[in-house]
Design a protein around this motif. Structure first.
Motif, PDB file in Angstrom:
ATOM      1  N   CYS A 129       0.824  -1.208   0.000  1.00  0.00           N
ATOM      2  CA  CYS A 129       0.000   0.000   0.000  1.00  0.00           C
ATOM      3  C   CYS A 129       0.864   1.267   0.000  1.00  0.00           C
ATOM      4  CB  CYS A 129      -0.889   0.037   1.230  1.00  0.00           C
ATOM      5  SG  CYS A 129      -2.045  -1.335   1.364  1.00  0.00           S
TER       6      CYS A 129
ATOM      7  N   GLU B 207       0.656   3.863   1.961  1.00  0.00           N
ATOM      8  CA  GLU B 207       1.042   4.281   3.310  1.00  0.00           C
ATOM      9  C   GLU B 207       2.302   3.560   3.765  1.00  0.00           C
ATOM     10  OE1 GLU B 207      -1.843   3.203   2.089  1.00  0.00           O
ATOM     11  OE2 GLU B 207      -3.463   3.514   3.533  1.00  0.00           O
ATOM     12  N   ARG B 208       2.329   2.242   3.531  1.00  0.00           N
ATOM     13  CA  ARG B 208       3.507   1.477   3.951  1.00  0.00           C
ATOM     14  C   ARG B 208       4.716   1.810   3.094  1.00  0.00           C
ATOM     15  NH1 ARG B 208       1.969  -4.155   3.463  1.00  0.00           N
ATOM     16  NH2 ARG B 208       0.003  -3.446   2.614  1.00  0.00           N
TER      17      ARG B 208
ATOM     18  N   CYS C 225      -5.953   0.556   5.220  1.00  0.00           N
ATOM     19  CA  CYS C 225      -6.363  -0.818   5.517  1.00  0.00           C
ATOM     20  C   CYS C 225      -5.840  -1.226   6.894  1.00  0.00           C
ATOM     21  CB  CYS C 225      -5.862  -1.767   4.431  1.00  0.00           C
ATOM     22  SG  CYS C 225      -4.098  -2.151   4.544  1.00  0.00           S
TER      23      CYS C 225
ATOM     24  N   CYS D 120      -1.989  -1.532   7.222  1.00  0.00           N
ATOM     25  CA  CYS D 120      -1.314  -0.228   7.310  1.00  0.00           C
ATOM     26  C   CYS D 120      -1.541   0.422   8.674  1.00  0.00           C
ATOM     27  CB  CYS D 120      -1.784   0.691   6.193  1.00  0.00           C
ATOM     28  SG  CYS D 120      -1.095   0.236   4.588  1.00  0.00           S
TER      29      CYS D 120
HETATM   30 ZN   LIG Z   1      -2.815  -0.641   3.477  1.00  0.00          ZN
END
Ligand SMILES: [Zn+2]
Length: 132
Positions: free
Chosen positions: A47, A49-50, A88, A91
């Motif tokens: 993702c 964010e990560r 999610c 994350c």
């Molecule tokens: Zn995520």
């Protein structure tokens, strides 16, 4: 949020066509960006964010203030329809590893209005390093 919006166009999303960008702000005012990166083996997808957080961590950053997350669905060639994308569960947990309960998560709704949450609002009663 504008940086997160711009980062949506860097995402690699040949399967979902769902573009996500993130901009992570450190306590010292630096911004690390990320986008989602899909994989033909779907579980290997990462993702936005990560991506941003791992980039920052790998550069030695450990203290963070906020993250802005923006998403868009493809509409025609090169156009994105802005859609909300709260982080999610994976994350949220990864953010929890490095950020305190007051860490700010900046999202937008489908009209583009900004909404700010704290990590403790999006991940209450969470498990973190101090639990071990
Ligand atoms: Zn995520």
């Amino acid at each position: 949020m504008q940086t997160a919006m711009d980062m949506r166009y860097k995402s690699y999303v040949p399967y979902s066509h769902f573009h996500v960008g993130a901009a992570l702000l450190t306590n010292e005012g630096y911004v690390y960006t990320g986008c989602n990166i899909e994989n033909s083996s779907y579980g290997a997808t990462n993702c936005a964010e990560r991506t941003a957080l791992f980039k920052a961590i790998s550069e030695g950053e450990r203290e963070f203030e906020a993250i802005a997350i923006a998403a868009g669905r493809e509409e025609g060639i090169g156009d994105l329809i802005t859609v909300p994308a709260p982080p999610c569960g994976i994350c949220r947990q990864v953010i929890r590893e490095f950020c305190g309960p007051d860490f700010k998560i900046v999202l937008h709704d489908k009209e583009g209005n900004i909404k700010v949450y704290t990590l403790s609002e999006l991940l209450p009663e969470s498990f973190g390093p101090e639990n071990l």
